[in-house]
Design a protein around this motif. Structure first.
Motif, short mmCIF file in Angstrom:
data_model
loop_
_atom_site.label_atom_id
_atom_site.label_comp_id
_atom_site.label_asym_id
_atom_site.label_seq_id
_atom_site.Cartn_x
_atom_site.Cartn_y
_atom_site.Cartn_z
N LYS A 128 0.84 -1.20 0.00
CA LYS A 128 0.00 0.00 0.00
C LYS A 128 0.88 1.25 0.00
O LYS A 128 0.61 2.21 -0.72
CB LYS A 128 -0.93 -0.01 1.21
CG LYS A 128 -1.82 1.19 1.26
CD LYS A 128 -3.24 0.85 1.57
CE LYS A 128 -4.23 1.97 1.30
NZ LYS A 128 -3.69 3.28 1.02
N ASP B 175 0.78 3.99 -2.90
CA ASP B 175 0.43 5.37 -2.54
C ASP B 175 1.53 6.34 -2.96
O ASP B 175 1.26 7.43 -3.47
CB ASP B 175 0.17 5.50 -1.04
CG ASP B 175 -1.14 4.82 -0.64
OD1 ASP B 175 -1.90 4.44 -1.54
OD2 ASP B 175 -1.38 4.64 0.57
N ARG B 176 2.78 5.93 -2.76
CA ARG B 176 3.90 6.80 -3.16
C ARG B 176 3.94 6.98 -4.68
O ARG B 176 4.17 8.07 -5.18
CB ARG B 176 5.23 6.20 -2.69
CG ARG B 176 5.70 6.79 -1.36
CD ARG B 176 7.19 6.55 -1.14
NE ARG B 176 7.61 5.16 -1.32
CZ ARG B 176 7.43 4.21 -0.41
NH1 ARG B 176 6.82 4.47 0.72
NH2 ARG B 176 7.85 2.99 -0.63
N ALA C 127 1.23 9.33 -5.63
CA ALA C 127 1.56 10.70 -5.23
C ALA C 127 2.66 11.29 -6.12
O ALA C 127 2.57 12.42 -6.56
CB ALA C 127 2.00 10.72 -3.77
#
Ligand SMILES: Nc1ncnc2c1ncn2[C@@H]1O[C@H](COP(=O)(O)OP(=O)(O)OP(=O)(O)O)[C@@H](O)[C@H]1O
Ligand SMILES: [Mg+2]
Length: 286
Positions: free
Chosen positions: A191, A195-196, A199
């Motif tokens: 996750k 997510d990184r 982003a």
């Protein structure tokens, strides 16, 4: 064309097994045309679909692999007649995929493959060169030909440029999880990586779900995993209802390019059918 990556930072959780069997079931049972993309330098998905001798023959005949997608440098070639020359990188539209199964109208969808290659290890995939976008651009070129309903992307178990490339090329990801106590660490780590990536690159990437694999439903660890995913606030609602059961035969048959639909195990086939149906529903409802 929907693009789905099978991802987990943990090794051996049946990413490859689920990728090739889902692709096979979509093609054989639902008449959908599917392109399997093998971004793992271990190239296990390729080995599940193509025999060793056939692979050697295809490579010998100059068939393209995932390396041709990622490698944008001109390569020197030595020709015994013409001497030294350079081979220019192929244009995306000219990189052909391997046919595993032809489409038969009203019966089965095409099943094709972007074959993996050990040579991926030799590519310098340092970030900042833009290579991580090349798979996305290749699939954009593929999409223009309107041939496939799905691209199913198998990924390596390590955070790497290939993993980033697979995520950037996808609109969904599925997380196969082996029901084991340590599996939670794997999904949380994953996750973080997803997510990184979202982003850093601003991509649109959604979790299609978690599929429990290599499962023995009577075992305590299976029930523990079910409870974890059904009650955890990040993962609630993500678990596919049916798990892929543990069967030695599934592993053994892979060496002979036989997939779950080729086995006589009705329970395993039925589990794959339920998982495939839920996949189709989730893609449609997302
Ligand atoms: N349902 C199953 N029952 C028994 N064995 C299985 C099952 N699914 C996968 N396996 C076996 O478990 C091992 C790991 O599976 P697989 O290669 O699909 O995992 P993976 O997540 O792709 O691994 P890696 O991280 O190395 O890429 C393989 O030997 C495979 O044959
Ligand atoms: Mg694998």
């Amino acid at each position: 064309m929907q693009r789905i990556a099978l991802v987990n930072m943990k090794g051996g959780v049946a990413k490859t097994t689920l990728a090739v069997n889902l692709a096979d079931a979509l093609s054989r049972r639902h008449g959908r045309s599917v392109l399997v993309v093998d971004t793992d330098p271990q190239f296990n998905a390729t080995q599940c679909l193509v025999s060793g001798p056939k692979y050697v023959e295809q490579i010998g005949a100059g068939a393209a692999t995932i390396v041709d997608i990622f490698d944008d440098s001109a390569r020197p070639i030595v020709n015994p007649v013409r001497g030294h020359a350079t081979k220019e990188p192929a244009a995306y539209a000219d990189i052909s995929v391997w046919t595993i199964r032809e489409k038969v109208v009203d019966r089965q969808g095409a099943l094709d493959l972007v074959a993996g290659s050990l040579d991926l290890h030799r590519l310098d995939m340092a970030p900042g060169q833009g290579r991580e976008f090349r798979l996305q651009r290749f699939l954009n070129a593929v999409e223009e030909k309107n041939k496939y309903d799905y691209a199913i992307i198998d990924t390596p178990p390590t955070p790497s440029a290939w993993m980033t490339a697979a995520l950037l090329a996808s609109n969904y990801y599925i997380i196969p999880v082996r029901p084991e106590p340590l599996s939670r660490t794997g999904v949380d780590l994953l996750k973080g990586v997803v997510d990184r990536t979202v982003a850093n690159y601003g991509c649109d990437l959604r979790c299609l779900g978690v599929v429990l694999t290599v499962a023995q439903e009577s075992e305590r660890v299976f029930q523990d995993a079910v409870n974890f995913f059904d009650t955890n606030e990040v993962w609630r609602g993500k678990r596919f209802a049916k798990a892929l059961p543990r069967r030695t035969e599934i592993a053994r048959a892979q060496g002979e390019q036989r997939l779950i639909l080729d086995l006589s195990d009705e329970a395993a086939k039925s589990a794959l059918a339920v998982i495939t149906n839920e996949f189709l529903e989730r893609v449609q409802n997302e």
